[in-house]
Write a protein that holds these residues in place. Structure first.
Motif, short mmCIF file in Angstrom:
data_model
loop_
_atom_site.label_atom_id
_atom_site.label_comp_id
_atom_site.label_asym_id
_atom_site.label_seq_id
_atom_site.Cartn_x
_atom_site.Cartn_y
_atom_site.Cartn_z
N ARG A 83 24.68 32.46 16.46
CA ARG A 83 23.85 33.32 15.49
C ARG A 83 22.54 32.84 16.03
N ILE A 84 22.02 33.71 16.87
CA ILE A 84 20.59 33.60 17.60
C ILE A 84 19.81 34.87 17.19
N GLY A 85 18.97 34.60 16.91
CA GLY A 85 17.63 35.62 16.83
C GLY A 85 18.11 36.74 15.51
N ALA A 86 17.21 37.18 14.57
CA ALA A 86 17.47 38.02 13.38
C ALA A 86 17.20 39.52 13.69
N ALA A 87 18.31 40.11 13.40
CA ALA A 87 17.96 41.72 13.60
C ALA A 87 18.74 42.55 12.35
N ASP A 88 18.17 43.37 11.68
CA ASP A 88 18.68 44.24 10.48
C ASP A 88 19.63 45.18 11.31
N ASP A 89 20.87 45.31 10.76
CA ASP A 89 21.80 46.37 11.31
C ASP A 89 21.44 47.52 10.49
N LEU A 90 20.66 48.37 11.29
CA LEU A 90 20.17 49.46 10.15
C LEU A 90 21.30 50.52 9.91
N ILE A 91 22.17 50.80 11.07
CA ILE A 91 22.90 51.82 10.94
C ILE A 91 24.08 51.50 9.84
N SER A 92 24.52 50.14 9.70
CA SER A 92 25.64 49.84 8.65
C SER A 92 24.97 49.40 7.34
N GLY A 93 23.42 49.44 7.49
CA GLY A 93 22.81 49.21 5.98
C GLY A 93 22.91 47.82 5.79
N GLN A 94 22.93 46.92 6.55
CA GLN A 94 23.09 45.49 6.40
C GLN A 94 21.82 44.76 6.69
N SER A 95 21.54 43.94 5.90
CA SER A 95 20.16 43.05 5.95
C SER A 95 20.33 42.10 7.15
N THR A 96 19.37 41.46 7.65
CA THR A 96 19.25 40.40 8.56
C THR A 96 20.12 39.27 7.96
N PHE A 97 19.99 38.89 6.66
CA PHE A 97 20.61 37.86 5.96
C PHE A 97 22.22 38.35 5.66
N MET A 98 22.53 39.41 5.50
CA MET A 98 23.99 39.82 5.40
C MET A 98 24.72 39.70 6.85
N VAL A 99 24.06 39.93 7.76
CA VAL A 99 24.44 40.06 9.27
C VAL A 99 24.72 38.50 9.52
N GLU A 100 23.64 37.57 9.17
CA GLU A 100 23.82 36.18 9.59
C GLU A 100 24.93 35.72 8.84
N MET A 101 25.20 36.04 7.50
CA MET A 101 26.37 35.36 6.96
C MET A 101 27.66 36.01 7.17
N MET A 102 27.67 37.07 7.65
CA MET A 102 28.83 37.70 8.24
C MET A 102 29.50 36.76 9.81
N GLU A 103 28.24 36.74 10.52
CA GLU A 103 28.64 35.97 11.84
C GLU A 103 28.82 34.57 11.40
N ALA A 104 28.00 33.88 10.50
CA ALA A 104 28.57 32.51 10.24
C ALA A 104 29.68 32.47 9.85
N ASN A 105 30.34 33.70 9.00
CA ASN A 105 31.70 33.42 8.63
C ASN A 105 32.72 33.46 9.55
N HIS A 106 32.58 34.44 10.29
CA HIS A 106 33.31 34.70 11.70
C HIS A 106 33.64 33.60 12.37
N ALA A 107 32.32 32.91 12.58
CA ALA A 107 32.70 31.53 13.37
C ALA A 107 33.53 30.45 12.75
#
Length: 849
Positions: free
Chosen positions: A644-668
């Motif tokens: 989980r390196i670098g922050a970027a909103d996933d605009l297409i799926s409407g997810q904030s940086t923090f949401m993407v961050e938490m999903m990737e953390a959960n995946h790991a």
């Protein structure tokens, strides 16, 4: 349209279009492919071609647009690149001999996943993916139609399917089951993939192995069915399906590969600045594709890693032989793609010449490899099939100056076919024979201006003016009478004319037939050619890695089974290449067998991310079999890398940086094992400070206690450094800084222990923010720090008072009297209460008291 009279030609178009409603229909009419109705309107706009109409004077003229047949491929490429399908309808009979409407049929449907004839230079694999499902289980199959590579695997959930589709960079997915609306939205809208449906399984199973599961067979069979339905021909270059497991390779999500700039620079989407750019010293298109594949899928088998290392080490030791090998590979064309052109029936004389030149080069490549005289390289030697009989066939049959088209003649080398040589002799010598006859008859008849001419109606003839008609001999026969002259023929002239016309017509047909026969013979060698292509590609990638290792002074990494990481003076391979060796500051990385986590503190812009990426790239390069940038390296074999390196909103799926961050953390956290590598950079910064800090700490504790993966956790929460006292496998490291006269220099060097403070304002200064703004920030920081210190003291006292009062209060009551209150307290999830819920809960507890 129903009431209008439709011409038979347009009715034929509409009937064919009805079978291919989702494709642009290119309808061959003479020298053009025409598009009609909505197809014409859309194509004119996309391709920037003229829009006209078929019956201009009708009440409702039919929109029409066309592209010349000889340059159609360029237009097809544009449509397919934009995610459209294109159906090609050809004339199936000669218009001159056709009765009524010329018969037309669709001969091929080109789709984003089946495009093989692109006019663009080679750009890597183009994978078509098929997915099938049974209950909770998925099977995924993929193929590159241009090379015939064919694979299948099983996957446990839809997110794994999406990850694999992204990793394959697929532009089209064939769905073999009823897709839910939600999943369709993910693939079609969020991932921008063209979805095609295929519910039938291809019946001829010689490419599909019986050892596969039924679901894998179904996915592979539906993929084959779709390819046959769109390509409409038997394709002899398709290879047997190969089963693979995702866990057979170092697992990385698409986001991880992207954040590490493996195949392209994530910021620019260009090759420059990626690991692929750094490692690519390949000489062949096949080697280039294989290198991408090796970077994309590093190994987890130590045996295979060591095999590759051993060959690179031999290549490094023998510089002259390796230089010769690199040079010899320059003459090698793309055998895989040439074989597929043969299979598709599209190979032209130039293609066969390229294949012949490549095969002529192969014995030299084999001889150079043999000259290394090493057991590891001998395995490669044994895989190289020189195919001398095929090289000999092409060399003896195809003229070195043959054109790229098959219809213009001059394809077949003189001496290859006796009949063709005779025809050529007739054509070449016929003009001499006619000149001889002309001179002979002029002398025999005494007609001084007698000459032989030619036209299409009368053929060859003697031209005699009226004043010389009395001198014409009896064996001349009249062919035509003009005003001032007459045209005559002779038996001898007619014979030569017949031979020359026959030679001209027959030689073109015969050359075409001979070429088709040779192409059919080449087709029988496709399996062996594909084996040769794989061997040469492997040699090419290994010599490329050797060249890069030598230029950049890389070392051979060692592997251990005691879970230690020991990298002495390691470098980030790509950053070093971009910045230059003199500027780059190396860093050593150490994890002993008892250390699983490094908590990295230090300011932004000081090199934390580079330090983390350095470890990931070193692992990836090592598990590819490559040498690595360091003085010495010893690593365990990792099964996966999570980042989980670098922050970027996933605009297409409407997810904030923090949401993407938490999903990737959960995946790991859910998927990592103690053999994995986790890299988390500034996790938790996307929310409020205490919220973020609480999450960061709990994630660190969870990974430390329950996952046990080797982890680098970079944070700006300095408070977390205290965790090293309670978490035995965690160590603090920080980015060293040099502070002098209030000026701070970041040394880009990692040192032991926690950072003593943050340097955010110093980073802002380096970025060039105004002086007055920076001074104001300094004042605010001083005030905040003194307020925080006072609050901390007050908090501590209050906390102690509350604790003692709680002890006193709880001891006043016997357990039995207040068991209901205690049970109620146990059920309250304090961390997730809204203020209103907290008040209600407190009210309920008060009532119980």
């Amino acid at each position: 349209m129903a009431n209008e009279k439709i011409s038979p030609g347009m009715q034929q178009y509409l009937d064919i279009k009805a079978q291919y409603p989702d494709a642009f229909l290119l309808f061959r009419m003479g020298d053009f492919y025409e598009l009609f109705y909505e197809d014409a309107v859309k194509a004119a706009q996309i391709l920037e071609i003229g829009l006209t109409s078929r019956n201009k004077n009708a009440d409702n003229p039919i929109p029409m647009a066309g592209v010349p047949h000889h340059s159609a491929q360029t237009y097809i490429d544009v449509l397919v690149d934009l995610g459209h399908k294109v159906a090609i309808a050809e004339q199936m009979e000669d218009p001159k001999t056709a009765v009524g409407v010329v018969k037309r049929e669709v001969v091929q449907v080109i789709t984003p996943g089946t495009a093989v004839d692109s006019t663009k230079p080679d750009s890597g694999n183009n994978f078509l993916v098929a997915v099938d499902r049974n209950g909770q289980d998925f099977a995924l199959s993929y193929m590159d139609v241009s090379t015939g590579e064919f694979f299948v695997t099983n996957l446990s959930d839809f997110s794994s399917v999406c990850s694999e589709v992204q990793n394959l960079k697929a532009r089209e997915v064939v769905i073999g089951y009823q897709l839910s609306e939600e999943d369709e939205h993910v693939l079609a809208k969020q991932m921008n993939i063209l979805l095609s449906q295929e519910l039938e399984v291809y019946s001829d199973g010689h490419l599909i192995d019986n050892t596969l599961t039924d679901l894998e067979k179904a996915a592979a069979g539906k993929l084959l069915q779709y390819i046959h339905r769109t390509q409409m021909r038997e394709l002899s270059h398709l290879q047997k399906v190969v089963h693979y497991e995702v866990k057979d390779y170092l697992q990385m999500s698409y986001a991880t590969k992207s954040s590490l700039d493996l195949l392209e620079n994530a910021r620019t989407t260009k090759k420059h600045g990626s690991l692929y750019w750094l490692l690519d010293e390949t000489k062949t298109a096949m080697g280039m594709r294989l290198l991408r594949n090796w970077i994309d899928r590093p190994l987890v088998s130590l045996e295979r890693i060591l095999e590759r290392q051993e060959i690179i080490s031999v290549f490094l030791e023998q510089f002259i032989e390796r230089s010769d090998l690199s040079d010899s590979l320059k003459g090698v064309y793309d055998i895989e793609r040439l074989a597929s052109r043969v299979s598709f029936g599209k190979a032209n004389p130039k293609d066969l010449l390229q294949l012949g030149q490549t095969l002529a080069q192969v014995p030299y490549i084999k001889a150079i490899l043999e000259s290394f005289g090493h057991q590891a390289v001998d395995k490669l030697v044994n895989q190289i099939d020189t195919l001398p009989e095929l090289e000999n066939l092409i060399r003896s049959a195809i003229d070195p100056d043959a054109p790229a088209t098959v219809s213009e003649g001059n394809i077949i080398r003189t001496g290859f076919d006796e009949t063709l040589d005779k025809y050529r002799k007739v054509m070449k010598e016929g003009t001499t024979w006619i000149a001889d006859i002309e001179a002979r008859e002029r002398a025999a008849t005494g007609i001084n201006n007698l000459k032989i001419d030619y036209n299409r109606k009368d053929g060859y003839y003697f031209h005699v003016t009226n004043s010389n008609l009395s001198l014409v001999p009896d064996y001349f026969f009249r062919k035509a009478t003009l005003k001032n002259s007459e045209r005559f023929g002779t038996a001898e002239l007619a014979k030569i004319e017949g031979e020359m016309l026959e030679a001209r017509e027959q030689s073109a047909t015969l050359e075409y037939d001979i070429f088709m026969r040779i192409r059919a013979q080449v087709e029988r060698y496709i399996d062996r050619l594909q084996g040769l292509a794989k061997a040469i590609a492997t040699v090419d990638v290994l010599q490329s890695l050797a060249v890069v290792s030598e230029i950049n002074h890389y070392v051979r990494p060692a592997f251990n089974d005691n879970q230690t990481i020991a990298i002495e003076k390691g470098r980030h391979a790509v950053v070093e290449k971009v910045m230059g060796v003199q500027v780059y500051i190396p860093n050593s990385i150490h994890f002993d067998s008892q250390t699983t986590m490094q908590l990295i503190t230090g300011p932004n812009m000081s090199g934390k991310s580079t330090y983390m990426r350095q470890l990931a790239l070193t692992v990836i390069m090592a598990q590819m079999g490559s040498y690595v940038p360091a003085e010495s390296v010893s690593l365990p074999v990792f099964d996966a890398i999570f980042t989980r390196i670098g922050a970027a909103d996933d605009l297409i799926s409407g997810q904030s940086t923090f949401m993407v961050e938490m999903m990737e953390a959960n995946h790991a956290i859910q998927r990592a094992t103690q053999h994995s590598l986790i890299l988390f950079d500034e996790l938790g910064r996307g929310t409020a400070t205490y919220d973020g800090m609480a999450l960061a700490q709990s994630i660190i504790e969870y990974i430390h206690d329950k996952v046990g993966a080797k982890t680098m956790f970079a944070t700006h929460y300095h408070e977390l450094t205290d965790l090293s006292t309670s978490l035995t496998k965690l160590v603090n490291v920080h980015v060293a800084t040099l502070e002098k006269d209030g000026e701070v220099t970041f040394l880009h060097k990692i040192a032991e222990g926690p950072a003593d403070k943050s340097y955010g304002i110093h980073v802002a200064k380096i970025a060039g923010l105004p002086e007055s703004l920076l001074n104001r920030a300094d004042n605010i920081l001083t005030n905040l720090e003194s307020s925080a210190a006072q609050l901390h003291t007050v908090d501590k006292q209050a906390h102690q008072e509350i604790e003692s009062s709680q002890v006193e209060q709880l001891s006043l009551f016997s357990e039995n009297e207040n068991s209901a209150l205690i049970e109620k307290l146990k059920t309250i999830d304090v961390m997730n209460l809204t203020p209103m819920e907290a008040m209600n809960a407190l009210y309920e507890l008060k009532k119980l008291l």
